[in-house]
Enzyme design. Sequence first.
Site, PDB file in Angstrom:
ATOM      1  N   ASP A 243       0.636  -1.790   0.048  1.00 13.67           N
ATOM      2  CA  ASP A 243       0.222  -0.214   0.126  1.00 13.67           C
ATOM      3  C   ASP A 243       1.059   1.049   0.325  1.00 13.67           C
ATOM      4  O   ASP A 243       0.385   2.769   0.759  1.00 13.67           O
ATOM      5  CB  ASP A 243      -1.239   0.060   0.831  1.00 13.67           C
ATOM      6  CG  ASP A 243      -0.259   0.114   2.152  1.00 13.67           C
ATOM      7  OD1 ASP A 243       1.093  -0.040   2.545  1.00 13.67           O
ATOM      8  OD2 ASP A 243      -0.435   0.296   3.718  1.00 13.67           O
ATOM      9  N   ASP A 321       7.187  -4.408  14.410  1.00 19.32           N
ATOM     10  CA  ASP A 321       7.901  -3.048  13.834  1.00 19.32           C
ATOM     11  C   ASP A 321       8.396  -2.257  15.589  1.00 19.32           C
ATOM     12  O   ASP A 321       9.029  -1.643  15.839  1.00 19.32           O
ATOM     13  CB  ASP A 321       6.937  -1.698  13.627  1.00 19.32           C
ATOM     14  CG  ASP A 321       5.698  -1.675  13.548  1.00 19.32           C
ATOM     15  OD1 ASP A 321       5.462  -3.167  14.449  1.00 19.32           O
ATOM     16  OD2 ASP A 321       4.614  -1.067  13.600  1.00 19.32           O
TER      17      ASP A 321
END
Length: 475
Positions: A243, A321
């Site tokens: 994306d 992350d």
Amino acid sequence: MRGKWIIFIFIILLLWASVTYFAIFQQSTPPKIDESKYAVDELQRDLRQLLSSNEKLLETLGVELVNNRYHFRNPKIVLNNLNKNEVHSSENKKLIVKDGKIQEVGNQHNDLGLVTEAVPAWESALSLQRTKQNHEVIPVLVISCNRVTVRRCLDQLIKYRPSKEQFPIIVSQDCGHPGTANVIRSYGDAVIPIQQPDQSEIEVPPREKKYKGYFKIARHYKWALDEIFFKFKFNSVIIVEDDLDVSPDFYEYFSGTLPILNADPSLWCVSAWNDNGKPELIDLKNPQLLYRSDFFPGLGWMLTRKLWLELSPKWPKSYWDDWLRRPEQRKNRSCIRPEVSRTRTFGKIGVSNGMFYEKHLQFMKLNEQSVPFSRLNLTYLSKNQYDPVFTEEVYTAKIVTQSELKSNKINSPGPIRIPYYSRESFKAIAKLVGIMDDFKSGVPRTGYQGVVSFFYRGRRTYLAPATKWSGYDPK
């Protein structure tokens, strides 16, 4: 007398019989055969035939010998065949993939007990670390799942790619979504598709059922990066998710910063993303500006094989992350990040349910000016050069108060510094100027040694600790 003649004639006949016997029978008896020699000769002949067969097989698969190593000229075809676990040679001899290698079975030489092993399946041209122009090969790993809009990302990656050989695009798909798979396949050999094979249900703690997507993403990342470094055997990789938009100088940015990433052990990644990259918060006139950051940004980032060897064995089951941002992973290492982002997300819908998108992410500025980073001297980003200059610039800047900033009553030119005293005061100032105010493991977004650098009303501004920085507090 007569008896002597009989004896003489008998002796003559005996001698004649002996001579005749040796002349006839001994000559007709073949010499002793050296069976081992014949066996060796036959084996040599079979081996020559086997080598000839292998040469034809290698030619069929598009394999060439470079520097005493076999490489595929067209890895796309081979990878497609490997996904089927079965291919056939030009002589219609069946080949199978076994233990990561292509093997020929059912041929006339199997009775010799020899394995017809063509070439390791993953020893492809992609494992070459340099192109013919002596540029290091940096693959782009696209992480995809069920978004057919991956086409938007791939169109840009292909449009701006300067070299297919230097920047192979590997699209790793999870989820098994047919529509997304069809989109990826439609690019032919412009990209290399791979598929995450484990589609089993994943174990999620009961309290985190609604976050199952984060567990699947972590599993996908682990598998895909293992493929990149352990099977494809690259030395570095650029990771983007499906994306992301990319800038025209996306590839130049990463190829230019790779040497400093390799050279400086205090660095562990290069990111294309500025968390405070809104147009009003950045210096649009200087897109070449780069910084060190203690905050792991993600959203288009590069890492090395050396780092993955460290991270892979302990990779988390979820929230990868934030896990990277913990001090036990970061180990006081920093990332390089740009003034103007080289990526921008268009993924409003995803596992994060559009978190930050409406208020923040959709306003990010994507760089439009090409910067020749590979021709710039970026050694100023090395820690021993960067830190003294950075510290001097920050702490010699004019101090302004929050009220002066709000009223815009700052008469002197040049950069300014706003001190903060606590997490609460940091958040108050961050909300005032419009930068992100959250912390991850004690580190503010884009922060370096506690300092956040941004543009405010056309002026370089530093939000910095009021006293000497003593390190981040993860609590």
